[in-house]
Design a protein around this motif. Sequence first.
Motif, PDB file in Angstrom:
ATOM      1  N   ALA A   1       1.712 -18.500   5.630  1.00  0.00           N
ATOM      2  CA  ALA A   1       0.415 -19.997   6.013  1.00  0.00           C
ATOM      3  C   ALA A   1       1.427 -20.138   7.664  1.00  0.00           C
ATOM      4  O   ALA A   1       0.103 -20.847   8.096  1.00  0.00           O
ATOM      5  CB  ALA A   1       0.242 -20.203   5.061  1.00  0.00           C
ATOM      6  N   VAL A   2       2.302 -20.311   7.593  1.00  0.00           N
ATOM      7  CA  VAL A   2       2.490 -21.149   9.540  1.00  0.00           C
ATOM      8  C   VAL A   2       2.229 -20.776   9.884  1.00  0.00           C
ATOM      9  O   VAL A   2       1.662 -21.077  11.565  1.00  0.00           O
ATOM     10  CB  VAL A   2       4.427 -20.995   8.976  1.00  0.00           C
ATOM     11  N   TRP A   3       2.617 -19.046  10.085  1.00  0.00           N
ATOM     12  CA  TRP A   3       2.355 -18.523  11.541  1.00  0.00           C
ATOM     13  C   TRP A   3       0.810 -18.386  11.475  1.00  0.00           C
ATOM     14  O   TRP A   3      -0.175 -17.399  12.526  1.00  0.00           O
ATOM     15  CB  TRP A   3       2.927 -17.065  11.606  1.00  0.00           C
ATOM     16  N   LEU A   4       0.080 -17.978  10.314  1.00  0.00           N
ATOM     17  CA  LEU A   4      -1.212 -18.069  10.730  1.00  0.00           C
ATOM     18  C   LEU A   4      -2.461 -19.242  10.802  1.00  0.00           C
ATOM     19  O   LEU A   4      -2.980 -19.695  11.794  1.00  0.00           O
ATOM     20  CB  LEU A   4      -1.955 -17.837   8.929  1.00  0.00           C
ATOM     21  N   VAL A   5      -1.251 -20.659  10.141  1.00  0.00           N
ATOM     22  CA  VAL A   5      -1.632 -21.930  11.547  1.00  0.00           C
ATOM     23  C   VAL A   5      -1.768 -21.474  12.865  1.00  0.00           C
ATOM     24  O   VAL A   5      -2.522 -21.942  13.790  1.00  0.00           O
ATOM     25  CB  VAL A   5      -1.217 -22.745  10.826  1.00  0.00           C
ATOM     26  N   TRP A   6      -0.227 -21.326  13.409  1.00  0.00           N
ATOM     27  CA  TRP A   6      -0.078 -21.002  14.801  1.00  0.00           C
ATOM     28  C   TRP A   6      -0.581 -19.942  15.133  1.00  0.00           C
ATOM     29  O   TRP A   6      -1.443 -20.836  16.103  1.00  0.00           O
ATOM     30  CB  TRP A   6       1.720 -20.722  14.661  1.00  0.00           C
ATOM     31  N   ALA A   7      -1.478 -19.091  14.397  1.00  0.00           N
ATOM     32  CA  ALA A   7      -2.072 -17.969  15.531  1.00  0.00           C
ATOM     33  C   ALA A   7      -3.428 -18.490  15.417  1.00  0.00           C
ATOM     34  O   ALA A   7      -4.169 -18.011  16.499  1.00  0.00           O
ATOM     35  CB  ALA A   7      -1.647 -16.513  14.727  1.00  0.00           C
ATOM     36  N   ALA A   8      -3.817 -18.965  14.515  1.00  0.00           N
ATOM     37  CA  ALA A   8      -5.405 -19.530  14.520  1.00  0.00           C
ATOM     38  C   ALA A   8      -5.617 -20.696  15.226  1.00  0.00           C
ATOM     39  O   ALA A   8      -6.738 -20.852  16.592  1.00  0.00           O
ATOM     40  CB  ALA A   8      -5.760 -20.237  12.952  1.00  0.00           C
ATOM     41  N   CYS A   9      -4.007 -21.957  15.735  1.00  0.00           N
ATOM     42  CA  CYS A   9      -4.283 -22.701  16.904  1.00  0.00           C
ATOM     43  C   CYS A   9      -4.145 -21.851  18.337  1.00  0.00           C
ATOM     44  O   CYS A   9      -5.269 -22.823  18.830  1.00  0.00           O
ATOM     45  CB  CYS A   9      -3.523 -23.358  16.607  1.00  0.00           C
ATOM     46  N   LEU A  10      -3.336 -21.291  18.617  1.00  0.00           N
ATOM     47  CA  LEU A  10      -3.019 -20.743  19.328  1.00  0.00           C
ATOM     48  C   LEU A  10      -4.843 -19.482  20.006  1.00  0.00           C
ATOM     49  O   LEU A  10      -5.421 -19.383  21.068  1.00  0.00           O
ATOM     50  CB  LEU A  10      -2.416 -19.319  19.545  1.00  0.00           C
ATOM     51  N   THR A  11      -5.252 -19.217  19.000  1.00  0.00           N
ATOM     52  CA  THR A  11      -6.809 -18.189  19.015  1.00  0.00           C
ATOM     53  C   THR A  11      -7.648 -19.153  19.816  1.00  0.00           C
ATOM     54  O   THR A  11      -8.369 -18.674  20.460  1.00  0.00           O
ATOM     55  CB  THR A  11      -6.909 -17.551  17.626  1.00  0.00           C
ATOM     56  N   ILE A  12      -8.227 -20.289  19.094  1.00  0.00           N
ATOM     57  CA  ILE A  12      -9.036 -21.104  19.310  1.00  0.00           C
ATOM     58  C   ILE A  12      -9.155 -21.659  20.742  1.00  0.00           C
ATOM     59  O   ILE A  12      -9.474 -21.659  21.690  1.00  0.00           O
ATOM     60  CB  ILE A  12      -8.810 -22.686  18.239  1.00  0.00           C
ATOM     61  N   LEU A  13      -7.763 -21.914  21.329  1.00  0.00           N
ATOM     62  CA  LEU A  13      -7.524 -22.411  22.563  1.00  0.00           C
ATOM     63  C   LEU A  13      -7.935 -20.953  23.728  1.00  0.00           C
ATOM     64  O   LEU A  13      -8.307 -21.618  24.357  1.00  0.00           O
ATOM     65  CB  LEU A  13      -6.169 -22.958  23.043  1.00  0.00           C
ATOM     66  N   LEU A  14      -6.800 -20.475  23.299  1.00  0.00           N
ATOM     67  CA  LEU A  14      -7.057 -19.253  24.396  1.00  0.00           C
ATOM     68  C   LEU A  14      -9.563 -18.990  23.981  1.00  0.00           C
ATOM     69  O   LEU A  14      -9.391 -18.879  25.191  1.00  0.00           O
ATOM     70  CB  LEU A  14      -6.519 -18.078  23.805  1.00  0.00           C
ATOM     71  N   GLY A  15      -9.606 -19.248  23.107  1.00  0.00           N
ATOM     72  CA  GLY A  15     -11.560 -19.250  22.632  1.00  0.00           C
ATOM     73  C   GLY A  15     -11.815 -20.273  23.685  1.00  0.00           C
ATOM     74  O   GLY A  15     -12.512 -19.749  25.099  1.00  0.00           O
ATOM     75  N   PHE A  16     -11.665 -21.345  23.508  1.00  0.00           N
ATOM     76  CA  PHE A  16     -12.290 -21.986  24.376  1.00  0.00           C
ATOM     77  C   PHE A  16     -12.474 -22.096  25.986  1.00  0.00           C
ATOM     78  O   PHE A  16     -12.989 -22.083  26.793  1.00  0.00           O
ATOM     79  CB  PHE A  16     -11.314 -23.461  23.858  1.00  0.00           C
ATOM     80  N   ILE A  17     -10.845 -21.208  25.887  1.00  0.00           N
ATOM     81  CA  ILE A  17      -9.981 -21.316  27.996  1.00  0.00           C
ATOM     82  C   ILE A  17     -11.556 -20.239  28.221  1.00  0.00           C
ATOM     83  O   ILE A  17     -12.214 -20.357  29.693  1.00  0.00           O
ATOM     84  CB  ILE A  17      -8.805 -20.688  28.142  1.00  0.00           C
ATOM     85  N   ALA A  18     -11.472 -18.937  27.086  1.00  0.00           N
ATOM     86  CA  ALA A  18     -12.393 -18.294  27.799  1.00  0.00           C
ATOM     87  C   ALA A  18     -13.427 -18.557  28.003  1.00  0.00           C
ATOM     88  O   ALA A  18     -14.607 -18.561  29.088  1.00  0.00           O
ATOM     89  CB  ALA A  18     -12.310 -16.610  26.746  1.00  0.00           C
ATOM     90  N   HIS A  19     -14.270 -19.148  26.761  1.00  0.00           N
ATOM     91  CA  HIS A  19     -15.581 -19.373  27.056  1.00  0.00           C
ATOM     92  C   HIS A  19     -15.737 -20.800  28.126  1.00  0.00           C
ATOM     93  O   HIS A  19     -16.964 -20.380  28.594  1.00  0.00           O
ATOM     94  CB  HIS A  19     -16.034 -20.019  25.256  1.00  0.00           C
ATOM     95  N   ASP A  20     -15.456 -21.812  28.268  1.00  0.00           N
ATOM     96  CA  ASP A  20     -15.412 -22.817  28.375  1.00  0.00           C
ATOM     97  C   ASP A  20     -14.675 -22.927  30.176  1.00  0.00           C
ATOM     98  O   ASP A  20     -15.254 -23.693  30.607  1.00  0.00           O
ATOM     99  CB  ASP A  20     -15.100 -24.132  27.649  1.00  0.00           C
ATOM    100  N   GLY A  21     -12.854 -22.409  30.184  1.00  0.00           N
ATOM    101  CA  GLY A  21     -12.696 -22.373  31.474  1.00  0.00           C
ATOM    102  C   GLY A  21     -14.030 -21.833  32.750  1.00  0.00           C
ATOM    103  O   GLY A  21     -14.532 -20.819  32.724  1.00  0.00           O
ATOM    104  N   ARG A  22     -13.380 -22.433  33.831  1.00  0.00           N
ATOM    105  CA  ARG A  22     -14.488 -22.021  35.056  1.00  0.00           C
ATOM    106  C   ARG A  22     -13.587 -21.166  35.981  1.00  0.00           C
ATOM    107  O   ARG A  22     -11.840 -22.072  36.359  1.00  0.00           O
ATOM    108  CB  ARG A  22     -15.413 -23.332  34.932  1.00  0.00           C
ATOM    109  N   ASN A  23     -13.867 -20.388  36.495  1.00  0.00           N
ATOM    110  CA  ASN A  23     -13.003 -20.414  38.060  1.00  0.00           C
ATOM    111  C   ASN A  23     -12.874 -20.672  38.739  1.00  0.00           C
ATOM    112  O   ASN A  23     -13.941 -20.594  40.001  1.00  0.00           O
ATOM    113  CB  ASN A  23     -12.866 -18.919  37.405  1.00  0.00           C
ATOM    114  N   LEU A  24     -13.439 -21.726  38.548  1.00  0.00           N
ATOM    115  CA  LEU A  24     -13.846 -23.001  39.553  1.00  0.00           C
ATOM    116  C   LEU A  24     -12.514 -24.028  39.906  1.00  0.00           C
ATOM    117  O   LEU A  24     -11.741 -24.206  39.321  1.00  0.00           O
ATOM    118  CB  LEU A  24     -15.296 -23.702  40.137  1.00  0.00           C
ATOM    119  N   PRO A  25     -12.572 -25.092  41.415  1.00  0.00           N
ATOM    120  CA  PRO A  25     -10.742 -25.569  41.315  1.00  0.00           C
ATOM    121  C   PRO A  25     -11.853 -26.749  40.948  1.00  0.00           C
ATOM    122  O   PRO A  25     -12.748 -27.133  41.143  1.00  0.00           O
ATOM    123  CB  PRO A  25     -11.059 -26.166  42.837  1.00  0.00           C
TER     124      PRO A  25
END
Length: 130
Positions: free
Chosen positions: A9-33
């Motif tokens: 359960a603890v590692w699933l929470v860790w993996a879910a939080c990490l996945t959400i953050l990386l997903g937001f970077i992939a979706h909303d992050g811009r390759n612009l300064p």
Amino acid sequence: MTDRHRTLAVWLVWAACLTILLGFIAHDGRNLPFEEDWLMVAPMTHHEPDLPGWLWSQNSEHRLPLPRLVNLVLLRATGDFRSTMVFDTLILAAVTAGMILVARRLRGGHTNLADAFFPLLLLHLGQWDN
């Protein structure tokens, strides 16, 4: 609940939080300064005449030579401003994993559900602007 279930359960929470953050970077992050990223453009494109002076230069009231150097290496290696976001996220994920493992070791090898607090504390969307 067995120790194995708590650990899962603890590692699933860790993996879910990490996945959400990386997903937001992939979706909303811009390759612009953005904001202070503009200070990286000249060094990134090899147009900074005094790199050591630039590394030591003041940013607001701070001098940040090591973070600037890491950011510059990432930008030159990838050419993508999101690389720093991914790097920061992975470093926080590693620190969080370390905290979980240290807490487990201090308890004699047993995981507690309260260890899920670490990823919830460090791997959340409240740091989006950093």
